[in-house]
Design a protein around this motif. Structure first.
Motif, mmCIF file in Angstrom:
data_model
loop_
_atom_site.group_PDB
_atom_site.id
_atom_site.type_symbol
_atom_site.label_atom_id
_atom_site.label_comp_id
_atom_site.label_asym_id
_atom_site.label_seq_id
_atom_site.Cartn_x
_atom_site.Cartn_y
_atom_site.Cartn_z
ATOM 1 N N MET A 12 49.882 32.773 67.569
ATOM 2 C CA MET A 12 49.907 34.172 67.970
ATOM 3 C C MET A 12 48.823 34.937 67.219
ATOM 4 O O MET A 12 48.587 34.724 66.035
ATOM 5 C CB MET A 12 51.273 34.796 67.662
ATOM 6 N N THR A 13 48.111 35.820 67.931
ATOM 7 C CA THR A 13 47.088 36.670 67.329
ATOM 8 C C THR A 13 47.628 38.088 67.195
ATOM 9 O O THR A 13 48.195 38.628 68.134
ATOM 10 C CB THR A 13 45.817 36.670 68.188
ATOM 11 N N TRP A 14 47.449 38.650 66.020
ATOM 12 C CA TRP A 14 47.881 40.028 65.802
ATOM 13 C C TRP A 14 46.840 40.757 64.966
ATOM 14 O O TRP A 14 45.957 40.139 64.368
ATOM 15 C CB TRP A 14 49.261 40.076 65.123
ATOM 16 N N PHE A 15 46.921 42.083 64.940
ATOM 17 C CA PHE A 15 45.914 42.893 64.266
ATOM 18 C C PHE A 15 46.473 43.441 62.969
ATOM 19 O O PHE A 15 47.510 44.104 62.956
ATOM 20 C CB PHE A 15 45.474 44.053 65.169
ATOM 21 N N ASP A 16 45.775 43.157 61.875
ATOM 22 C CA ASP A 16 46.179 43.613 60.545
ATOM 23 C C ASP A 16 45.178 44.656 60.069
ATOM 24 O O ASP A 16 44.088 44.323 59.594
ATOM 25 C CB ASP A 16 46.218 42.416 59.590
ATOM 26 N N GLU A 17 45.536 45.931 60.180
ATOM 27 C CA GLU A 17 44.597 46.991 59.823
ATOM 28 C C GLU A 17 44.281 47.024 58.333
ATOM 29 O O GLU A 17 43.232 47.555 57.932
ATOM 30 C CB GLU A 17 45.119 48.355 60.277
#
Length: 345
Positions: free
Chosen positions: A1-6
């Motif tokens: 799974m790809t997710w965005f970590d600000e």
């Protein structure tokens, strides 16, 4: 799974790992200044050779980078202007015509073939390319001018060509200093050393992270910038970022499902990018033509009806080319931060 970590956008170690690409973006203004300075002598010599000569029958911008020249020159050029990105040249091109070409790398065989054909037909030829490149070798001829470039930067190479064309009264003044100043201002505002709370590119990247962007620019150059920004977003995220006219983007906005105010954004973290909502990104270069205002109004109205978020990227640079450069660099910075923020588990 790809997710965005600000949090990665302000992590010094993560940013250091992407230093080469971020530094390349930051040096955009320096490349414009360098190319302009290094080509100035060749430009002056070429212009001196044009004294007393008639204007060409037509100007043909050849090669894959011809569309940028078309966006700048078409509204200004006092003679017929044709962009020819395909192989070869138009069948009618001949000794009365001027063929111009941008070849930042100088290694494209198609460009080399096109410029060799222009020489064979007796066209006046002006090429901005590395002086020892394959394209320069094929351009050798009696009526050929090579404007030397070294950085491989498309925009910097275009500014060199536009400076020449402005001085022979075939196009508007690009003003390398204003372009470089605009790029330096973007590099300062979007620097990785600026916290995301005051960094417009990092904030835009966060907004882009959970959307499928639709990028629009109203003027001819802003529309060209929109296509470049959409390309950079696609490369960074693998998502279907689209750029187009209002008539193409309004149906996409109208097809968006109404937002469910009760939906839990964390309920299903495996949602595919195709299920993400659109985001309208407006590239505003200050153009207030009635047609531009009408299209912008249609897009914003369609976005409002479907509760689609709108983000505006603006610029106050001094010239048309500088505004184009500023918009493209802002979008490219945001795309790079988007790439940095994505994490695969």
């Amino acid at each position: 799974m790809t997710w965005f970590d600000e949090a990665r956008l302000d992590d010094e170690q993560v940013l250091a790992a992407h230093d080469l690409r971020l530094r390349t973006l930051a040096e955009s203004g320096a490349r414009v200044r360098r190319e302009s300075h290094d080509a100035s002598a060749a430009t002056a010599e070429a212009i001196a050779g044009q004294v007393g000569m008639d204007q060409p029958r037509a100007v043909i911008a050849a090669g894959p980078d011809s569309r940028l020249l078309r966006a700048v020159l078409e509204p200004w050029c006092p003679v017929p202007f044709v962009a020819w990105p395909a192989a070869g040249l138009p069948g009618w091109a001949g000794s009365l015509d001027l063929v111009v070409m941008l070849a930042p790398e100088g290694s494209d065989s198609g460009s080399a073939s096109a410029v060799a054909e222009a020489v064979r037909r007796g066209c006046q030829v002006v090429v901005a390319c590395p002086p020892t490149s394959m394209v320069a070798e094929h351009a050798a001829g009696r009526y050929t001018t090579v404007l030397p470039t070294v950085t491989g930067d498309q925009l910097a190479t275009a500014v060199v060509m536009l400076d020449y064309l402005a001085q022979v009264r075939l196009g508007p003044r690009a003003d390398a200093d204003s372009v470089a100043t605009a790029l330096d201002a973007v590099a300062q505002d979007c620097s990785p050393f600026r916290d995301l709370s005051v960094n417009p590119a990092k904030m835009l990247a966060i907004t882009l992270a959970d959307t499928n962007p639709l990028v629009w620019g109203g003027s001819v150059l802003a529309a060209r910038a929109a296509r470049r920004v959409a390309e950079s977003i696609r490369r960074a995220s693998g998502r279907t970022a689209l750029a187009g006219d209002a008539e193409h983007l309004v149906p996409v906005l109208e097809a968006a499902r109404p937002r469910d105010v009760f939906a839990d954004p964390f309920a299903d973290p495996t949602d595919a990018p195709a299920d993400l909502r659109p985001l309208l990104v407006v590239l505003d270069d200050g153009a207030e033509d009635p047609a531009v205002r009408e299209q912008r109004g249609r897009l914003r109205a369609a976005a409002a009806r479907r509760d689609v978020r709108v983000e505006t990227v603006s610029t106050e640079a001094a010239t048309e080319v500088a505004r184009y450069a500023s918009l493209v660099l802002q979008g490219t910075y945001a795309s790079e931060y988007l790439r940095i923020g994505f994490v695969e588990d």
